[in-house]
Design an enzyme around this catalytic site. Sequence first.
Site, mmCIF file in Angstrom:
data_model
loop_
_atom_site.group_PDB
_atom_site.id
_atom_site.type_symbol
_atom_site.label_atom_id
_atom_site.label_comp_id
_atom_site.label_asym_id
_atom_site.label_seq_id
_atom_site.Cartn_x
_atom_site.Cartn_y
_atom_site.Cartn_z
ATOM 1 C CD GLU A 1 8.159 1.906 -5.007
ATOM 2 O OE1 GLU A 1 8.381 3.059 -4.549
ATOM 3 O OE2 GLU A 1 7.194 1.211 -4.649
ATOM 4 C CG PHE B 1 -6.408 1.009 -6.726
ATOM 5 C CD1 PHE B 1 -6.390 2.282 -6.158
ATOM 6 C CD2 PHE B 1 -5.629 0.021 -6.150
ATOM 7 C CE1 PHE B 1 -5.622 2.558 -5.033
ATOM 8 C CE2 PHE B 1 -4.851 0.290 -5.021
ATOM 9 C CZ PHE B 1 -4.848 1.557 -4.463
ATOM 10 C CD GLN B 2 -1.615 0.963 -6.102
ATOM 11 O OE1 GLN B 2 -1.293 -0.195 -6.272
ATOM 12 N NE2 GLN B 2 -1.212 1.666 -5.041
ATOM 13 C CE LYS C 1 -3.078 -9.138 -8.611
ATOM 14 N NZ LYS C 1 -3.756 -8.441 -7.509
ATOM 15 C CG MET D 1 27.252 22.595 -7.391
ATOM 16 S SD MET D 1 28.955 23.106 -7.579
ATOM 17 C CE MET D 1 29.756 21.538 -7.864
HETATM 18 C C1 LIG Z 1 17.232 15.849 -7.324
HETATM 19 C C2 LIG Z 1 18.027 17.085 -7.459
HETATM 20 N N1 LIG Z 1 17.519 18.264 -7.032
HETATM 21 C C3 LIG Z 1 18.240 19.407 -7.151
HETATM 22 C C4 LIG Z 1 19.488 19.391 -7.690
HETATM 23 C C5 LIG Z 1 20.296 20.678 -7.834
HETATM 24 N N2 LIG Z 1 21.519 20.623 -7.041
HETATM 25 C C6 LIG Z 1 22.705 20.285 -7.588
HETATM 26 S S1 LIG Z 1 23.938 20.267 -6.468
HETATM 27 C C7 LIG Z 1 22.908 20.717 -5.229
HETATM 28 C C8 LIG Z 1 23.417 20.909 -3.827
HETATM 29 C C9 LIG Z 1 23.834 19.667 -3.192
HETATM 30 O O1 LIG Z 1 24.045 19.911 -1.822
HETATM 31 P P1 LIG Z 1 24.638 18.789 -0.899
HETATM 32 O O2 LIG Z 1 23.967 17.517 -1.132
HETATM 33 O O3 LIG Z 1 24.634 19.283 0.517
HETATM 34 O O4 LIG Z 1 26.128 18.622 -1.417
HETATM 35 P P2 LIG Z 1 27.328 19.698 -1.516
HETATM 36 O O5 LIG Z 1 27.188 20.438 -2.795
HETATM 37 O O6 LIG Z 1 27.214 20.610 -0.331
HETATM 38 O O7 LIG Z 1 28.539 18.846 -1.506
HETATM 39 C C10 LIG Z 1 21.611 20.888 -5.709
HETATM 40 C C11 LIG Z 1 20.472 21.331 -4.884
HETATM 41 C C12 LIG Z 1 19.968 18.136 -8.154
HETATM 42 N N3 LIG Z 1 21.149 18.017 -8.751
HETATM 43 N N4 LIG Z 1 19.230 17.015 -7.995
#
Ligand SMILES: Cc1ncc(C[n+]2csc(CCOP(=O)(O)OP(=O)(O)O)c2C)c(N)n1
Lengths: 568, 171
Positions: free
Chosen positions: A58, A120-121, A170, A483
């Site tokens: 979702e 439920f739910q 519902k 990142m």
């Molecule tokens: C849902 C979520 N969890 C954690 C983060 C923190 N976060 C930001 S960038 C990143 C790394 C992303 O890695 P990847 O998808 O391999 O892309 P890259 O930076 O290597 O291009 C993370 C963990 C986020 N932005 N969103």
Amino acid sequence: MNNQDNNNYFSGSKAVIESFLAEGVDTIFGYPGGTIMPVYDALYDYRDRVNHILVRHEQCAVHSAQGYARASGKTGVCIVTSGPGATNTVTGLADALLDSTPIVLISGQVASGALGTDAFQETNFIQITQAVTKWNCQVKRAADIPAAIAKAFYIAQSGRPGPVVVDITKDAQMELAEFHYEKVNFIRSYHPYPVLDKEKIAEAAKLINLSNRPLVLVGQGVVLGEAGEELKAFLEKSGIPAASTLLGLSALPTNHPQYVGMLGMHGNYAPNVKNKDCDLLIAIGMRFDDRVTGTPETFGKNAKIIHLDIDPSEINKIIYADVPVIGDVKESLPVLTELLAQKHHKDWIAEFKACYNIEYNAIIEPSIHPTSPQVRMGEVVSGVSKAYNDDAIMVTDVGQQQMVAARFFGYTRPRSIITSGGLGTMGFGLPAAIGAKLGCPEREVCLFVGDGGLQMSIQEFGTIFQSDIHVKVILLNNSFLGMVRQWQELFFDKRYSFTEMINPDFGLIAQANRIAYQCVEERADLEEAIKKMKAHKGAYLLEVRVEKEENVFPMVQAGASVEDVRLE
Amino acid sequence: MNKEYIITVFSENKVGLLGEITAVLTQRSINIESLTVSESALQGIHKFTIIVSTESEQIEKAAKQIEKIIDVLKAFVYTQDEVVQQEIALYKVTRSTNVEKLVRDHHVRILEIFDDYIILEKTGHKQDTQALFELLKPYGVQQFVRSGQVAIIKSKHELLDEYLESINKNI
Ligand SMILES: Cc1ncc(C[n+]2csc(CCOP(=O)(O)OP(=O)(O)O)c2C)c(N)n1
């Protein structure tokens, strides 16, 4: 069947679908379950008129609806069941709220008699979504459904757009009631289009005409207000250079002579480093996000600020506006342009171009024409962009690949970038690309995604297969949560705590979903692979093994001033 | 510097709105000192009177965010000198000659008298109701409740009237 149903007496469920049709809805993203089953049952009779996309989670229903909305300019629509179905959408709603995306989400709810009994739910979805919606309401009677949905669409798409939730019990879905649909275009307590203050506009024009070193900051408000032409007219009369926020990209074509680059943490060098030299900043439909301002105390410290925005609560929220102009920029810009002296700022723009050259030599050239042994992200992005004549809809996930894609892709028309800006939601990319393709079937859609982010919504390959969605997925695989790794390298002594990814075989996953696939490891194979991807009719996964520890620059460190932007 | 502000909010009658309004304040760590809700002088329109203590910059932003809530008609911010504020306090006090003397000396209203206790009412500022509580305390206050403050603005009429007129004109 009840014979009343033959007249204008519809079940609440049928009223939901008829209301959608009255709003011009042709695509719905959803997932069925107990408390929404009556609506799904009604939908069965409308399969010829409504394209329902069965997503695999979702959260992705909302992200797909966001992609759809941002590509097409229409409102995205989702249907989910109560409890877990509903709570799964919260991240999507939060993303849509921060990025001002019009979404109408219908959630099933337990029967009205069971409300508050931990049935439920059952979850209190109204309370849960209060913080992540522009508006929400619960409907407990079939007769109230059309009016609630009409109000929902009006609120979602008017003024500053946003997500709304209509939670329907519902029993209301099953009850019969007379159907009568009337579109809403007025709510006493809600004024989405503020009246323009001509005096403020005159003051703004005066400041602009006197300024020697002005800079325009373009935000998504220009895209949402469909004000690209009005912006161009403003720029071409005033001669002022323009920079863009991440979400403002593509409001102005990349090759516009006055375009000087992207703002923000990983934006271009020029608009960051020149910030302190500006004597006037004209913010158009943007909200001074902290990723744009760096430390707000020093942002535009030598400049007066003109802030044009449709949302009065954005004025003075982060940056004090010397002249606020509240209103739809599509209306305010032409009035302002009228009052401007025809001017050019050739020398001033040349200063930006000089900074661009510094960035070009230090960063851009080594990114798009690297000599390093391994493939780099920038050359992939610029290669894909060129192959599509800078005219594809570019979708990103979140992370390094997002920043590189935003910077190195070219844009020729509005609504050409779809990315999670305010919330920075990993997993956004793949479902958003699906929605974008459905929202704009005649345009090509290219997604850039990291190996981390792809795996946050990789189940949507199933949706792509079932619904035959022709999106091109470019996986920039660096085997890292890139990142975060970059921050660990720069600010945590290279202690790579849980950012290395041991990845599955993405080729097998693509194959399992009947998605065409190719993997590129050598620079020499890249161009050919991109051509092949483009020529392929259907979905495609192009995996590129990129340099593992590439860093994204320029960079404004968290808490630093934008003028202290680093090139390395 | 923190200062006391009175926010009056006029809204449609919608379930859950109280939570939405208070969430705007709590998200900014603005502590609510008093809050009352009732139908306003205009039928069908609810009025919230919220007393908070915060900085002037914060209060402006919070008021704009409150006004942004779809079902909110208008939010006004006042400082103490712009309004007349009152609250009612009720005291359930053990009967004694000391208490009865206090009641006479301070013109406190007696609501009901029972064999072993009396119920007193005092209307005024928070300081006044608090001061009476402190005086009564040594003689046994069994219960003490406050209504929360209501406020009337000193300027000629409620600004909401003008506001409603202006939207009706725009239709
Ligand atoms: C849902 C979520 N969890 C954690 C983060 C923190 N976060 C930001 S960038 C990143 C790394 C992303 O890695 P990847 O998808 O391999 O892309 P890259 O930076 O290597 O291009 C993370 C963990 C986020 N932005 N969103």
